[in-house]
Motif scaffolding. Structure first.
Motif, PDB file in Angstrom:
ATOM      1  N   ARG A  82       0.830  -1.217   0.000  1.00  8.67           N
ATOM      2  CA  ARG A  82       0.000   0.000   0.000  1.00  8.67           C
ATOM      3  C   ARG A  82       0.857   1.256   0.000  1.00  8.67           C
ATOM      4  N   PHE A  83       1.988   1.209   0.685  1.00 10.00           N
ATOM      5  CA  PHE A  83       2.904   2.348   0.684  1.00 10.00           C
ATOM      6  C   PHE A  83       3.434   2.591  -0.727  1.00 10.00           C
ATOM      7  N   ILE A  84       3.780   1.522  -1.431  1.00  8.78           N
ATOM      8  CA  ILE A  84       4.256   1.650  -2.812  1.00  8.78           C
ATOM      9  C   ILE A  84       3.159   2.236  -3.700  1.00  8.78           C
ATOM     10  N   SER A  85       1.942   1.794  -3.505  1.00  4.10           N
ATOM     11  CA  SER A  85       0.816   2.321  -4.282  1.00  4.10           C
ATOM     12  C   SER A  85       0.625   3.812  -4.038  1.00  4.10           C
ATOM     13  N   MET A  86       0.709   4.227  -2.789  1.00  5.47           N
ATOM     14  CA  MET A  86       0.524   5.642  -2.473  1.00  5.47           C
ATOM     15  C   MET A  86       1.688   6.486  -2.993  1.00  5.47           C
ATOM     16  N   ALA A  87       2.896   5.943  -2.948  1.00  6.01           N
ATOM     17  CA  ALA A  87       4.051   6.658  -3.504  1.00  6.01           C
ATOM     18  C   ALA A  87       3.850   6.872  -5.003  1.00  6.01           C
ATOM     19  N   PHE A  88       3.360   5.844  -5.689  1.00  2.00           N
ATOM     20  CA  PHE A  88       3.068   5.950  -7.113  1.00  2.00           C
ATOM     21  C   PHE A  88       2.038   7.054  -7.369  1.00  2.00           C
ATOM     22  N   CYS A  89       0.980   7.084  -6.578  1.00  5.97           N
ATOM     23  CA  CYS A  89      -0.059   8.106  -6.740  1.00  5.97           C
ATOM     24  C   CYS A  89       0.481   9.511  -6.476  1.00  5.97           C
ATOM     25  N   CYS A  90       1.353   9.633  -5.501  1.00  4.46           N
ATOM     26  CA  CYS A  90       1.924  10.942  -5.171  1.00  4.46           C
ATOM     27  C   CYS A  90       2.862  11.442  -6.263  1.00  4.46           C
ATOM     28  N   ILE A  91       3.411  10.533  -7.040  1.00  9.25           N
ATOM     29  CA  ILE A  91       4.257  10.925  -8.165  1.00  9.25           C
ATOM     30  C   ILE A  91       3.410  11.234  -9.392  1.00  9.25           C
ATOM     31  N   ILE A  92       2.395  10.425  -9.645  1.00  9.08           N
ATOM     32  CA  ILE A  92       1.563  10.572 -10.843  1.00  9.08           C
ATOM     33  C   ILE A  92       0.648  11.802 -10.763  1.00  9.08           C
ATOM     34  N   SER A  93       0.096  12.094  -9.605  1.00 11.00           N
ATOM     35  CA  SER A  93      -0.881  13.183  -9.480  1.00 11.00           C
ATOM     36  C   SER A  93      -0.334  14.546  -9.909  1.00 11.00           C
ATOM     37  N   PRO A  94       0.820  14.984  -9.406  1.00 10.42           N
ATOM     38  CA  PRO A  94       1.318  16.293  -9.862  1.00 10.42           C
ATOM     39  C   PRO A  94       1.633  16.323 -11.354  1.00 10.42           C
ATOM     40  N   ILE A  95       2.056  15.199 -11.909  1.00 10.83           N
ATOM     41  CA  ILE A  95       2.340  15.155 -13.348  1.00 10.83           C
ATOM     42  C   ILE A  95       1.049  15.388 -14.137  1.00 10.83           C
ATOM     43  N   HIS A  96      -0.042  14.743 -13.716  1.00  8.52           N
ATOM     44  CA  HIS A  96      -1.328  14.960 -14.384  1.00  8.52           C
ATOM     45  C   HIS A  96      -1.784  16.407 -14.254  1.00  8.52           C
ATOM     46  N   VAL A  97      -1.617  16.981 -13.085  1.00  7.71           N
ATOM     47  CA  VAL A  97      -2.051  18.369 -12.869  1.00  7.71           C
ATOM     48  C   VAL A  97      -1.220  19.321 -13.725  1.00  7.71           C
ATOM     49  N   ILE A  98       0.079  19.107 -13.791  1.00 11.10           N
ATOM     50  CA  ILE A  98       0.944  19.968 -14.608  1.00 11.10           C
ATOM     51  C   ILE A  98       0.571  19.842 -16.086  1.00 11.10           C
ATOM     52  N   MET A  99       0.306  18.627 -16.547  1.00 14.45           N
ATOM     53  CA  MET A  99      -0.116  18.444 -17.945  1.00 14.45           C
ATOM     54  C   MET A  99      -1.446  19.150 -18.201  1.00 14.45           C
ATOM     55  N   PHE A 100      -2.375  19.049 -17.267  1.00 13.76           N
ATOM     56  CA  PHE A 100      -3.667  19.709 -17.403  1.00 13.76           C
ATOM     57  C   PHE A 100      -3.484  21.221 -17.513  1.00 13.76           C
TER      58      PHE A 100
END
Length: 118
Positions: A57-75
């Motif tokens: 679950r920690f790995i999953s959350m780390a992945f989400c914390c990396i992916i989320s800002p990338i999506h926001v910046i692209m948006f």
């Protein structure tokens, strides 16, 4: 004719804001689904308190914390026409930073003192 042109520009601006709002809602929904879905992608037969489950679950959350800002910046990049400060859009602004650090820390320390009434 000038008044009509102002109305058209106002309408275009309103439509642009509605489209931005709609795509923003879609993006936030997508990020929420990624966040929740990442917790369930692992096949796991162990309890939720098992160290292996916690690690996954920690790995999953780390992945989400990396992916989320990338999506926001692209948006932001595809929605905005002029140059923007991405860190400010992500809420990382030096303006008000001392208060944003000190006040929550003071509140947490105060709450750890115990209940206000016995």
């Amino acid at each position: 004719p000038a008044h009509h042109q102002e109305q058209e520009e106002g309408f275009e601006y309103a439509m642009m804001m509605i489209l931005k709002s709609g795509s923003g809602l879609l993006l936030s929904g997508l990020l929420a689904m990624i966040f929740v879905g990442s917790l369930y992608i692992w096949k796991n037969d162990k309890e939720r308190d098992h160290p292996e489950t916690i690690q996954k679950r920690f790995i999953s959350m780390a992945f989400c914390c990396i992916i989320s800002p990338i999506h926001v910046i692209m948006f932001i990049h595809f929605q905005e026409k002029e140059e923007v400060d991405y860190l400010t859009w992500l809420g990382l602004s030096p303006i008000g930073l001392p208060a944003a650090v000190i006040l929550p820390l003071a509140l947490t320390a105060t709450l750890f003192l115990g209940p206000p009434v016995d």
